[in-house]
Design an enzyme around this catalytic site. Structure first.
Site, PDB file in Angstrom:
ATOM      1  N   ASN A 109       0.918  -1.143  -0.022  1.00 38.85           N
ATOM      2  CA  ASN A 109      -0.029  -0.109   0.007  1.00 38.85           C
ATOM      3  C   ASN A 109       0.984   1.292   0.073  1.00 38.85           C
ATOM      4  OD1 ASN A 109      -2.334   1.666   0.124  1.00 38.85           O
ATOM      5  ND2 ASN A 109      -2.639   1.194   2.391  1.00 38.85           N
ATOM      6  N   THR A 110       0.276   2.390  -0.341  1.00 38.06           N
ATOM      7  CA  THR A 110       1.032   3.714  -0.145  1.00 38.06           C
ATOM      8  C   THR A 110       0.350   4.345   0.754  1.00 38.06           C
ATOM      9  OG1 THR A 110      -0.493   4.868  -1.890  1.00 38.06           O
ATOM     10  CG2 THR A 110       1.468   3.692  -2.464  1.00 38.06           C
ATOM     11  N   HIS A 111       1.011   5.467   1.183  1.00 33.93           N
ATOM     12  CA  HIS A 111       0.448   6.353   2.154  1.00 33.93           C
ATOM     13  C   HIS A 111       0.889   7.753   2.215  1.00 33.93           C
ATOM     14  CE1 HIS A 111      -1.678   7.208   5.843  1.00 33.93           C
ATOM     15  NE2 HIS A 111      -0.781   8.083   6.476  1.00 33.93           N
ATOM     16  N   ASP A 143      -0.672  -4.880   7.017  1.00 31.33           N
ATOM     17  CA  ASP A 143      -0.791  -5.869   8.011  1.00 31.33           C
ATOM     18  C   ASP A 143      -2.125  -5.806   8.579  1.00 31.33           C
ATOM     19  OD1 ASP A 143      -0.485  -3.692   9.753  1.00 31.33           O
ATOM     20  OD2 ASP A 143       1.313  -4.352  10.560  1.00 31.33           O
ATOM     21  N   GLY A 145      -3.135  -3.987  11.125  1.00 31.74           N
ATOM     22  CA  GLY A 145      -3.205  -2.635  11.696  1.00 31.74           C
ATOM     23  C   GLY A 145      -3.588  -1.425  10.437  1.00 31.74           C
ATOM     24  N   ASP A 147      -2.158   1.130   8.493  1.00 33.63           N
ATOM     25  CA  ASP A 147      -0.744   1.897   8.123  1.00 33.63           C
ATOM     26  C   ASP A 147       0.468   1.575   9.287  1.00 33.63           C
ATOM     27  OD1 ASP A 147      -2.230   3.107   6.145  1.00 33.63           O
ATOM     28  OD2 ASP A 147      -2.556   4.663   7.390  1.00 33.63           O
TER      29      ASP A 147
END
Length: 189
Positions: A109-111, A143, A145, A147
């Site tokens: 993922n990206t954040h 995972d 959680g 981020d």
């Protein structure tokens, strides 16, 4: 010659990260194949892959629905394409244990922040409110959680005087697109 990395990309909106991946593939900058694009809603970003003949699917999460049932249905949809890597490219839903049991370690993922700072859906707004001078973007393994997964790569973005949420987020997105392509390229080696 190795085969291209087989991707399933998940989106929720306009698909600008997906577009960056498709453009890098088309330009020969990324040895990958987008097998399918999934969304949690009728996202505008599905138009481009449809036009290119890439299969698309929508796996909605109805209000009040059992998330574990949705999670399993999403995992089944993705698994049908047998991807090497699943890419959350602006996918705004959290997946659960059923999905991660099948794709953990192969789901990135990206954040729009330098994690672990500013997790969650309002990272750019939160960074501005905190008055930081530098923020950025992160690519990480998903995972259970929010981020919290292992960080794969990060890149800083300076906060300019007069930045608002839109201007800063647009500059972060430009870096995020490039960083995601680089991470997938390195993952493929």
């Amino acid at each position: 010659m190795l085969r291209p990395t087989r991707l399933v990309v998940l989106i929720s909106g306009q698909g600008s990260l997906l577009a960056a991946l498709l453009e890098a593939i088309e330009a020969g900058q990324l040895e990958a194949q987008v097998l399918a694009v999934g969304a949690d809603r009728a996202a505008a970003g599905l138009a481009r892959p449809k036009a290119q003949g890439i299969p698309t699917f929508v796996q909605r999460l109805p209000t009040g629905a059992d998330r574990s049932v949705w999670d399993q249905a999403l995992a089944d949809q993705v698994a049908a394409y047998q991807p090497d890597l699943v890419v959350s490219a602006g996918f705004m839903k959290l997946v659960g244990k059923g999905f991660l049991d099948r794709f953990g370690g192969r789901f990135i993922n990206t954040h729009p922040a330098l994690l672990p700072s500013f997790p969650g859906a309002h990272a750019v707004r939160d960074a501005l409110a905190a008055g930081v001078k530098v923020t950025g973007c992160t690519v990480f393994q998903v995972d259970q959680g929010v981020d919290t997964g292992p960080i794969i790569a990060q890149e800083p973005v300076l906060v300019a005087a007069g930045d608002d949420e839109d201007s800063l987020h647009e500059r972060i997105k430009q870096v995020e697109r490039r960083l995601l392509v680089r991470v997938i390229k390195e993952w493929s080696k």
